[in-house]
Design an enzyme around this catalytic site. Structure first.
Site, short mmCIF file in Angstrom:
data_model
loop_
_atom_site.label_atom_id
_atom_site.label_comp_id
_atom_site.label_asym_id
_atom_site.label_seq_id
_atom_site.Cartn_x
_atom_site.Cartn_y
_atom_site.Cartn_z
N LYS A 222 10.35 21.15 28.44
CA LYS A 222 8.89 21.08 28.37
C LYS A 222 8.27 22.27 27.63
O LYS A 222 8.90 23.30 27.46
CB LYS A 222 8.31 20.90 29.77
CG LYS A 222 8.47 19.44 30.23
CD LYS A 222 7.64 19.09 31.42
CE LYS A 222 7.82 17.59 31.71
NZ LYS A 222 7.37 17.27 33.06
N ARG A 256 14.98 16.18 37.01
CA ARG A 256 14.86 15.14 35.98
C ARG A 256 15.11 15.82 34.64
O ARG A 256 14.32 16.68 34.23
CB ARG A 256 13.46 14.53 36.05
CG ARG A 256 13.20 13.41 35.07
CD ARG A 256 11.78 12.89 35.21
NE ARG A 256 11.53 11.79 34.29
CZ ARG A 256 11.16 11.94 33.03
NH1 ARG A 256 10.99 13.15 32.53
NH2 ARG A 256 10.96 10.89 32.26
C1 9MG Z 1 7.81 10.56 33.23
N1 9MG Z 1 7.83 11.99 33.45
C2 9MG Z 1 7.68 12.96 32.50
N2 9MG Z 1 7.72 14.17 33.08
C3 9MG Z 1 7.91 13.95 34.41
C4 9MG Z 1 8.02 14.78 35.52
O1 9MG Z 1 7.91 16.10 35.42
N3 9MG Z 1 8.19 14.23 36.72
C5 9MG Z 1 8.26 12.89 36.86
N4 9MG Z 1 8.44 12.38 38.10
N5 9MG Z 1 8.16 12.03 35.84
C6 9MG Z 1 7.98 12.57 34.64
#
Ligand code: 9MG
Length: 287
Positions: A222, A256
């Site tokens: 990010k 994630r």
């Molecule tokens: C779809 N998406 C993109 N960034 C995300 C994040 O930080 N958390 C979750 N749950 N979905 C995300």
């Protein structure tokens, strides 16, 4: 007793952090946009992430990057559904990243194990659709919406506000019949947050984990990582690994990530140091 996170037919014992691999089937996502737009390439990538140790694969057909425009329901369905059907039939724990109740319903019918909603199931009918099934849900915090969320976000106390919102959404899910064991919460790094907000939340993962709900974090590649390191989006692997470890060491339960193989290795190392956490690596089928 080790708590369990239940998603459809999967029951993940929370003895070690889980890894959710990102599969964006969009032309415009911030990191992998366009790369997996072709269904054959998307399937190959999902299977590679499974082989690399992902516990869940998160499939998204609408970009939620800052400035992104909404996608029509039909387009999202046609991007996501063929992949959900194939991967769920292969026994993969498929999460679907969507804000749309119609997509949630179709995904659940096709065997998705989890709904990952950056709108925390606030759309009309979303909670009921999930409650009528056995899917796990991820409730994420976002200030405003993707098109405008990074235009000067403001909070009084970001940690308290995010925690209170997530707990309120989790309670609403429970009241509608979604079992506590099926609910994960997520502070939504980068969703209506400055770098300072993101860092405050990362330092306070323990405050979110103290709610008892498993905390899912998405920091991989990010822009905050780019702000800190000065690296472009394809050069943020070391920062992504450091961020994942910072999160799990403060109590995050699910990370994630785009780089599954590297993250799984980093977590194995961390688990080995923390003792025994690494020994339980098999998600258990509950039925
Ligand atoms: C779809 N998406 C993109 N960034 C995300 C994040 O930080 N958390 C979750 N749950 N979905 C995300």
């Amino acid at each position: 007793m080790t708590p369990t996170f239940r998603c459809g037919s999967f029951a993940f014992r929370r003895a070690r952090p889980l890894v959710m691999g990102v599969l964006n089937v969009t032309p415009d996502s911030f990191s992998d946009g366009g790369r997996h737009f072709d269904p054959g390439r998307a399937l190959a990538h999902a299977r590679r992430m499974r082989d690399d140790g992902a516990d869940l694969i998160d499939i998204g057909g609408e970009s939620t990057r800052p400035g992104a425009m909404p996608v029509a329901e039909g387009d999202e369905l046609s991007r996501v559904m063929p992949l959900v059907e194939v991967l769920a039939a292969e026994g993969i724990a498929v999460a679907v990243d969507t804000r749309k109740p119609a997509v949630m319903r179709a995904a659940i019918e096709a065997g998705a194990a989890m709904i990952n909603d950056v709108d925390a199931l606030t759309a009309a009918g979303a909670i009921e659709i999930c409650a009528d099934s056995d899917v796990g849900v991820c409730l994420m915090h976002m200030q405003r919406e993707p098109r405008t969320m990074q235009e000067a976000p403001v909070y009084g106390d970001v940690v308290a506000e995010v925690r209170d919102f997530l707990v309120a959404r989790a309670r609403a899910c429970e009241a509608a019949g979604i079992a506590t064991e099926r609910i994960a919460i997520d502070p939504g790094f980068g969703f209506g947050k400055t770098l300072a907000h993101n860092l405050a939340l990362l330092r306070s993962i323990g405050t979110l984990a103290a709610t008892g709900y498993p905390v899912l974090v998405g920091l991989s590649r990010k822009s905050s990582l780019g702000e800190i390191t000065g690296r472009g989006v394809d050069e943020r692997l070391p920062a992504s690994l450091a961020a994942a470890l910072a999160a799990v060491s403060r109590g995050a339960a699910i990370v994630r990530v785009h780089d599954v193989r590297e993250t799984v290795d980093a977590l194995k190392m961390w688990c080995a140091v923390e003792e025994n956490l690494g020994s339980d690596t098999t998600p258990l089928r509950s039925r």
